[in-house]
Design a protein around this motif. Structure first.
Motif, mmCIF file in Angstrom:
data_model
loop_
_atom_site.group_PDB
_atom_site.id
_atom_site.type_symbol
_atom_site.label_atom_id
_atom_site.label_comp_id
_atom_site.label_asym_id
_atom_site.label_seq_id
_atom_site.Cartn_x
_atom_site.Cartn_y
_atom_site.Cartn_z
ATOM 1 N N ASP A 1 0.856 -1.176 0.000
ATOM 2 C CA ASP A 1 0.000 0.000 0.000
ATOM 3 C C ASP A 1 0.900 1.237 0.000
ATOM 4 O O ASP A 1 1.369 1.680 1.039
ATOM 5 C CB ASP A 1 -0.907 -0.025 1.241
ATOM 6 C CG ASP A 1 -1.864 1.145 1.317
ATOM 7 O OD1 ASP A 1 -1.691 2.127 0.559
ATOM 8 O OD2 ASP A 1 -2.785 1.089 2.147
ATOM 9 N N PHE A 2 1.160 1.758 -1.211
ATOM 10 C CA PHE A 2 2.073 2.887 -1.343
ATOM 11 C C PHE A 2 1.509 4.160 -0.709
ATOM 12 O O PHE A 2 2.247 4.922 -0.098
ATOM 13 C CB PHE A 2 2.413 3.146 -2.816
ATOM 14 C CG PHE A 2 3.332 2.121 -3.403
ATOM 15 C CD1 PHE A 2 4.693 2.182 -3.182
ATOM 16 C CD2 PHE A 2 2.837 1.090 -4.173
ATOM 17 C CE1 PHE A 2 5.556 1.232 -3.712
ATOM 18 C CE2 PHE A 2 3.675 0.134 -4.714
ATOM 19 C CZ PHE A 2 5.049 0.207 -4.481
ATOM 20 N N SER A 3 0.211 4.401 -0.853
ATOM 21 C CA SER A 3 -0.363 5.649 -0.357
ATOM 22 C C SER A 3 -0.293 5.758 1.168
ATOM 23 O O SER A 3 -0.105 6.850 1.708
ATOM 24 C CB SER A 3 -1.804 5.822 -0.836
ATOM 25 O OG SER A 3 -2.608 4.763 -0.385
ATOM 26 N N ASN A 4 -0.425 4.630 1.863
ATOM 27 C CA ASN A 4 -0.331 4.626 3.325
ATOM 28 C C ASN A 4 1.004 4.093 3.832
ATOM 29 O O ASN A 4 1.196 3.929 5.030
ATOM 30 C CB ASN A 4 -1.469 3.808 3.927
ATOM 31 C CG ASN A 4 -2.812 4.441 3.664
ATOM 32 O OD1 ASN A 4 -3.005 5.628 3.902
ATOM 33 N ND2 ASN A 4 -3.749 3.663 3.140
ATOM 34 N N GLN A 5 1.907 3.787 2.900
ATOM 35 C CA GLN A 5 3.235 3.249 3.200
ATOM 36 C C GLN A 5 3.169 2.049 4.138
ATOM 37 O O GLN A 5 3.793 2.017 5.198
ATOM 38 C CB GLN A 5 4.146 4.345 3.765
ATOM 39 C CG GLN A 5 4.427 5.446 2.760
ATOM 40 C CD GLN A 5 5.546 6.367 3.182
ATOM 41 O OE1 GLN A 5 6.428 5.992 3.944
ATOM 42 N NE2 GLN A 5 5.523 7.578 2.670
ATOM 43 N N LYS A 6 2.387 1.040 3.710
ATOM 44 C CA LYS A 6 2.232 -0.176 4.508
ATOM 45 C C LYS A 6 2.532 -1.406 3.670
ATOM 46 O O LYS A 6 2.218 -1.461 2.487
ATOM 47 C CB LYS A 6 0.793 -0.302 5.024
ATOM 48 C CG LYS A 6 0.400 0.664 6.084
ATOM 49 C CD LYS A 6 -1.010 0.372 6.559
ATOM 50 C CE LYS A 6 -1.434 1.312 7.652
ATOM 51 N NZ LYS A 6 -2.787 0.991 8.135
ATOM 52 N N TYR B 1 10.752 4.365 0.858
ATOM 53 C CA TYR B 1 9.512 4.388 1.631
ATOM 54 C C TYR B 1 9.797 3.928 3.050
ATOM 55 O O TYR B 1 10.637 3.068 3.284
ATOM 56 C CB TYR B 1 8.472 3.450 1.015
ATOM 57 C CG TYR B 1 7.872 3.964 -0.263
ATOM 58 C CD1 TYR B 1 6.765 4.807 -0.235
ATOM 59 C CD2 TYR B 1 8.404 3.604 -1.492
ATOM 60 C CE1 TYR B 1 6.206 5.283 -1.414
ATOM 61 C CE2 TYR B 1 7.843 4.076 -2.674
ATOM 62 C CZ TYR B 1 6.748 4.910 -2.625
ATOM 63 O OH TYR B 1 6.195 5.374 -3.776
#
Length: 124
Positions: free
Chosen positions: A17-22, A55
């Motif tokens: 999950d790139f947008s939430n960096q998970k 990230y």
């Protein structure tokens, strides 16, 4: 979403999950996040090298996962990985409720088995 195989004996799903960096693990036999550490670190390093962005991923194991049914045996993790991909693509909030009735359909299990066999042959 990345299906990952451990030593030709177990499959699990990793969602980046790139947008939430998970980095989120979906596994039918839920383990502690430390169990997946080498895989999560490897994916994070690969992303840093190939995307050229460092990230700061947090790592977690999802509890919204289809848990492996004992009566299907210990060789069904690949099928569960495929079903967890489907539930993620469809953005299902309660995976078990969504997929519970699916297991009454032997056609779906056969389809999942064929997809897994096809994917395994491509990787060989």
């Amino acid at each position: 979403m990345i299906p990952i195989n451990i030593n030709d004996s177990h499959w699990f799903l990793l969602k980046v999950d790139f947008s939430n960096q998970k980095l989120i693990v979906f596994d039918s036999i839920i383990q502690d996040v430390a169990f997946y550490e080498q895989y999560l670190n490897g994916i994070a390093m690969w992303i840093t090298i190939n995307v050229s962005i460092d990230y700061n991923f947090t790592k977690e194991v999802s509890n919204n996962v289809l848990v492996q049914r004992v009566d299907l045996g210990d060789k069904s993790c690949g099928i569960y990985t495929i079903l967890n991909i489907v539930s993620n693509v469809c953005e299902v909030s309660n995976t078990n409720a969504y997929i519970t009735n699916i297991f009454n359909s032997s056609k779906l299990l056969l389809l999942c088995s064929k997809i897994l066999l096809f994917c395994s042959n491509i990787l060989l």
